[in-house]
Design an enzyme around this catalytic site. Structure first.
Site, PDB file in Angstrom:
ATOM      1  CB  CYS A 139      62.406 -70.354 -52.027  1.00  0.00           C
ATOM      2  SG  CYS A 139      61.534 -69.846 -53.518  1.00  0.00           S
TER       3      CYS A 139
ATOM      4  NE  ARG B 171      61.474 -59.302 -48.087  1.00  0.00           N
ATOM      5  CZ  ARG B 171      62.204 -60.346 -48.475  1.00  0.00           C
ATOM      6  NH1 ARG B 171      63.137 -60.827 -47.676  1.00  0.00           N
ATOM      7  NH2 ARG B 171      61.992 -60.923 -49.632  1.00  0.00           N
TER       8      ARG B 171
ATOM      9  CE1 TYR C  82      59.954 -53.165 -49.177  1.00  0.00           C
ATOM     10  CE2 TYR C  82      61.333 -54.596 -50.516  1.00  0.00           C
ATOM     11  CZ  TYR C  82      60.420 -54.426 -49.498  1.00  0.00           C
ATOM     12  OH  TYR C  82      59.975 -55.504 -48.798  1.00  0.00           O
TER      13      TYR C  82
ATOM     14  NE  ARG D 236      65.556 -59.191 -54.676  1.00  0.00           N
ATOM     15  CZ  ARG D 236      65.264 -60.024 -55.665  1.00  0.00           C
ATOM     16  NH1 ARG D 236      65.622 -59.722 -56.907  1.00  0.00           N
ATOM     17  NH2 ARG D 236      64.660 -61.153 -55.431  1.00  0.00           N
TER      18      ARG D 236
ATOM     19  CG  ASP E 229      69.407 -63.075 -48.035  1.00  0.00           C
ATOM     20  OD1 ASP E 229      68.560 -63.845 -48.519  1.00  0.00           O
ATOM     21  OD2 ASP E 229      69.726 -62.003 -48.573  1.00  0.00           O
TER      22      ASP E 229
ATOM     23  CG  HIS F  93      70.474 -65.558 -52.532  1.00  0.00           C
ATOM     24  ND1 HIS F  93      69.327 -65.684 -53.294  1.00  0.00           N
ATOM     25  CD2 HIS F  93      70.102 -64.852 -51.437  1.00  0.00           C
ATOM     26  CE1 HIS F  93      68.320 -65.084 -52.683  1.00  0.00           C
ATOM     27  NE2 HIS F  93      68.760 -64.567 -51.560  1.00  0.00           N
TER      28      HIS F  93
ATOM     29  CB  SER G 224      63.902 -63.923 -53.379  1.00  0.00           C
ATOM     30  OG  SER G 224      65.181 -63.440 -53.722  1.00  0.00           O
TER      31      SER G 224
ATOM     32  CE  LYS H 212      69.809 -60.944 -51.239  1.00  0.00           C
ATOM     33  NZ  LYS H 212      68.422 -61.147 -51.210  1.00  0.00           N
TER      34      LYS H 212
HETATM   35  P1  GTP Z   1      64.428 -63.940 -49.035  1.00  0.00           P
HETATM   36  O1  GTP Z   1      64.578 -63.144 -47.781  1.00  0.00           O
HETATM   37  O2  GTP Z   1      63.538 -63.262 -50.037  1.00  0.00           O
HETATM   38  O3  GTP Z   1      65.734 -64.312 -49.646  1.00  0.00           O
HETATM   39  O4  GTP Z   1      63.565 -65.262 -48.674  1.00  0.00           O
HETATM   40  P2  GTP Z   1      63.887 -66.617 -47.857  1.00  0.00           P
HETATM   41  O5  GTP Z   1      64.498 -67.617 -48.776  1.00  0.00           O
HETATM   42  O6  GTP Z   1      64.619 -66.318 -46.611  1.00  0.00           O
HETATM   43  O7  GTP Z   1      62.421 -67.159 -47.542  1.00  0.00           O
HETATM   44  P3  GTP Z   1      61.636 -67.319 -46.143  1.00  0.00           P
HETATM   45  O8  GTP Z   1      62.309 -68.274 -45.203  1.00  0.00           O
HETATM   46  O9  GTP Z   1      61.353 -65.976 -45.627  1.00  0.00           O
HETATM   47  O10 GTP Z   1      60.279 -68.011 -46.634  1.00  0.00           O
HETATM   48  C1  GTP Z   1      59.439 -67.429 -47.575  1.00  0.00           C
HETATM   49  C2  GTP Z   1      58.070 -68.040 -47.548  1.00  0.00           C
HETATM   50  O11 GTP Z   1      58.153 -69.468 -47.717  1.00  0.00           O
HETATM   51  C3  GTP Z   1      57.337 -67.791 -46.236  1.00  0.00           C
HETATM   52  O12 GTP Z   1      56.019 -67.392 -46.520  1.00  0.00           O
HETATM   53  C4  GTP Z   1      57.357 -69.125 -45.542  1.00  0.00           C
HETATM   54  O13 GTP Z   1      56.238 -69.304 -44.721  1.00  0.00           O
HETATM   55  C5  GTP Z   1      57.418 -70.144 -46.690  1.00  0.00           C
HETATM   56  N1  GTP Z   1      58.171 -71.376 -46.300  1.00  0.00           N
HETATM   57  C6  GTP Z   1      59.407 -71.431 -45.738  1.00  0.00           C
HETATM   58  N2  GTP Z   1      59.777 -72.710 -45.469  1.00  0.00           N
HETATM   59  C7  GTP Z   1      58.763 -73.485 -45.895  1.00  0.00           C
HETATM   60  C8  GTP Z   1      58.542 -74.915 -45.887  1.00  0.00           C
HETATM   61  O14 GTP Z   1      59.370 -75.705 -45.453  1.00  0.00           O
HETATM   62  N3  GTP Z   1      57.356 -75.350 -46.425  1.00  0.00           N
HETATM   63  C9  GTP Z   1      56.419 -74.485 -46.919  1.00  0.00           C
HETATM   64  N4  GTP Z   1      55.301 -74.992 -47.428  1.00  0.00           N
HETATM   65  N5  GTP Z   1      56.587 -73.125 -46.926  1.00  0.00           N
HETATM   66  C10 GTP Z   1      57.737 -72.636 -46.414  1.00  0.00           C
HETATM   67  C1  SPV Z   2      65.581 -61.257 -51.602  1.00  0.00           C
HETATM   68  O1  SPV Z   2      64.750 -60.797 -52.392  1.00  0.00           O
HETATM   69  O2  SPV Z   2      66.261 -62.286 -51.852  1.00  0.00           O
HETATM   70  C2  SPV Z   2      65.784 -60.616 -50.285  1.00  0.00           C
HETATM   71  C3  SPV Z   2      65.125 -59.319 -50.041  1.00  0.00           C
HETATM   72  O3  SPV Z   2      66.515 -61.142 -49.457  1.00  0.00           O
HETATM   73  S1  SPV Z   2      65.942 -57.968 -50.755  1.00  0.00           S
HETATM   74  O4  SPV Z   2      66.850 -57.407 -49.762  1.00  0.00           O
HETATM   75  O5  SPV Z   2      64.929 -56.989 -51.134  1.00  0.00           O
HETATM   76  O6  SPV Z   2      66.709 -58.413 -51.895  1.00  0.00           O
HETATM   77 MN    MN Z   3      67.423 -63.149 -50.263  1.00  0.00          MN
END
Ligand code: GTP
Ligand code: SPV
Ligand code: MN
Length: 587
Positions: free
Chosen positions: A251, A367, A198, A70, A276, A227, A249, A207
């Site tokens: 996290c 992704r 993208y 983004r 999400d 979110h 994002s 989003k």
């Molecule tokens: P978006 O799709 O961008 O909104 O992201 P998201 O909030 O769904 O994040 P996601 O669950 O994909 O995690 C992102 C990164 O954080 C990954 O590389 C995970 O491995 C890492 N991660 C997730 N949960 C944990 C946790 O409990 N501890 C640690 N250390 N890392 C974590």
């Molecule tokens: C985020 O960035 O929070 C996502 C991926 O979930 S995107 O669809 O690119 O916004």
């Molecule tokens: Mn997201």
């Protein structure tokens, strides 16, 4: 034309006149259509077929190296008044932006197909779902929209002759960031996006619609677009609670949403409703109910493995699209953290890669797009028209220091304040520096379609509507020790924190009050079978008044950015926190 909807027809004609495509294709959302689009992209090199024996129905796409995330600095909220967009958004007057955009879109689809993509955000049968139409010249967008939304004829049927639909216009354009605009017109429920193919820039249902436009509709109509992941947890005694969690994002939402209980929690059941976005409204029972507007996952690949997130891994094994990961010599997708590195692969830029290479094989924001129904722990309420009742809201972020593993708000307004003050280190999900702490209220900094001051007022007002509103919490899985190592094991072990949260929702669970809220009392969190020692647990739950007093200065500065528009209730919370911190320091 395959519609009798005159407003829709008129708009399609108007856009075709501007963008001048060679042909117009109305998407029906069928499997045949999907297969044909994939075949076309494989033929022209937009997609690569992956190893069909090991990854049936899976395909690979490499986006332009300049177009991998983004772009927040090129994302605009074009409300009539600048103040309505707020200091949290980039703003341009709608007329001015439209002049620029008409020029950019003029003839941009010449010689190409214009796809009309009707989609429904939310279960088709739900009265809370909303229809949008995305016009795009990207078949990659169409196939992703097919996975991510209820797309095609079903959406068109739901719309009928109504004029109530979000108008989304997208063109990949020439990918030059100088000509990239992700623009939103909240008052007219329009999105114009050009110059990026993208993710969140191009899949307009996600989003752009389900958060930026929907947050404005939600404010106007008395509901919430957030979110947030939606997760259900059933205890061995058979009691189910649903929670929503807002993390910025990359996290941890997808990871928490698909948690599979194990070890001492093997008797528990977790179910994923969404990973999400959540749309929430009060039911007749006075509880807040959530639906997931999406039907797929657009998840971060790096770090996803059988150990960290088996639920995600099973979801993406078939019928999925991979973007900007690496590809092994036998055409399997690979990314850092999935497994032992292959001896040789092709990286996300298309270059030869070996474990000795200095660069990452997969882009950190690479992704997978996977159908939600393939998730082994998908909830049987996934398609429920009313959604699920929410017991707790959990805010969080990525903080090396300061924020403890978990704490509970004193009441609703305090919870809103905690969510509003949440801060997190930036990630690769957006372009720009990574690892910089910034305030990311409710994880909505990049996604709120209006002034945060008004958004916080809306949040405050939602709590007053019921005495059964969710309880509010804040978590931080990312606290680090002096050596820079994560102190909390995270991932599947996060269920321990959820157990405490749910017990607090039931009026149980041991807690101690600190200036920032309630934290688990010693022994309040179940640490059975965990390697983490007592001293580390104490540190993980520590609330340092000095660090929080320093934090207070940043909070004041943030509140002031919004001038008189910031609700008085937010300042009341600030002063109350200041007093609680002063009284412990005086002790
Ligand atoms: P978006 O799709 O961008 O909104 O992201 P998201 O909030 O769904 O994040 P996601 O669950 O994909 O995690 C992102 C990164 O954080 C990954 O590389 C995970 O491995 C890492 N991660 C997730 N949960 C944990 C946790 O409990 N501890 C640690 N250390 N890392 C974590
Ligand atoms: C985020 O960035 O929070 C996502 C991926 O979930 S995107 O669809 O690119 O916004
Ligand atoms: Mn997201």
């Amino acid at each position: 034309m395959t519609t009798t909807n005159q407003a829709l027809e008129a708009w399609i004609d108007e856009v075709a006149l501007l963008t001048k495509p060679a042909s117009v294709h109305w998407c029906d959302g069928s499997q045949e259509e999907y297969d044909a689009l994939i075949a076309g992209m494989v033929a022209d090199g937009t997609m690569e077929e992956l190893n069909q024996e090991k990854w049936p129905g899976c395909y690979y796409h490499r986006s332009d190296p300049q177009d991998v995330a983004r772009v927040e600095h090129l994302t605009f909220i074009c409300s009539e008044k600048k103040g309505d967009a707020g200091p949290n958004n980039n703003w341009m007057a709608p007329a001015e932006m439209k002049t620029i955009l008409r020029n950019e879109f003029d003839g941009c689809m010449a010689g190409r197909t214009m796809y009309v993509v009707p989609y429904c955000m939310g279960p088709v049968a739900s009265p809370y779902s909303k229809v949008g139409i995305e016009i795009t010249d990207s078949p990659y967008v169409v196939v992703n929209m097919k996975i991510m939304t209820r797309m095609g004829t079903q959406a068109l049927q739901k719309l009928g002759d109504s004029t109530d639909f979000v108008r989304g216009l997208h063109s990949t354009g020439n990918l030059d960031p100088e000509h990239r605009y992700i623009s939103h017109f909240p008052e007219t429920r329009e999105i114009w996006s050009i110059g990026s193919g993208y993710g969140g820039n191009a899949l307009l249902g996600k989003k752009c619609h389900a958060l930026r436009i929907a947050s404005v509709q939600a404010r106007d109509e008395g509901w919430m677009a957030e979110h947030m992941l939606i997760l259900g947890l059933t205890s061995p005694a058979g009691e189910t609670h649903y929670v929503c969690a807002a993390f910025p994002s990359a996290c941890g939402k997808t990871n928490l949403a698909m948690l599979i209980p194990s070890g001492p929690y093997a008797g528990w059941k977790a179910e994923c409703v969404g990973d999400d976005i959540a749309w929430l409204r009060y039911g007749d029972d006075g509880r807040l109910w959530a639906i997931n507007p999406e039907s797929g996952f657009f998840g971060v690949a790096p770090g996803t493995s059988e150990n960290t997130n088996p639920g995600a891994l099973q979801s993406l094994k078939t019928n999925s699209i991979f973007t900007n990961v690496a590809v092994t010599d036998d055409k399997q997708p690979w990314w850092e953290g999935l497994s032992e590195p292959p001896a040789h692969a092709t990286d996300w830029k298309g270059n030869a890669w070996t474990p000795a290479s200095k660069t990452a094989a997969a882009h950190p924001n690479s992704r997978f797009t996977a159908p939600a129904q393939q998730c082994p722990v998908i909830s049987d309420k996934f398609d429920a028209a009313d959604g699920v009742p929410i017991s707790a809201f959990i805010f969080g972020g990525r903080r090396e220091r300061t924020a403890p593993l978990v704490f509970e708000a004193l009441d609703w307004n305090h919870g809103v304040y905690i969510g509003a003050m949440a801060a997190s280190e930036t990630t690769a999900a957006a372009t720009g520096a990574v690892g910089v702490v910034r305030r990311d209220p409710m994880a909505m900094k990049p996604f709120c379609g209006y002034n945060f001051a008004d958004y916080f007022a809306h949040w405050m007002s939602m709590g007053g509507k019921s005495d059964k509103a969710p309880k509010m919490f804040h978590v931080n899985w990312f606290r680090k020790d002096a050596a820079g190592k994560f102190m909390w094991p995270g991932f599947g072990e996060n269920i321990r924190v959820l157990e405490w949260i749910i017990s607090r929702c039931k009026g149980e669970g041991d807690a101690v009050e600190t200036p920032i809220g309630f934290v688990p009392a010693e022994g309040g969190l179940n640490t059975e079978g965990l390697d983490t020692d007592g001293a580390t647990m104490t540190e993980l739950l520590d609330v340092d008044p000095e660090a929080w007093t320093a934090e207070l200065a940043g909070q004041k500065e943030f509140l002031e950015t919004f001038g008189d528009r910031m609700p008085k209730e937010m300042w009341d919370q600030y002063h109350a926190l200041q007093e609680r911190l002063q009284s412990v320091s005086a002790r």
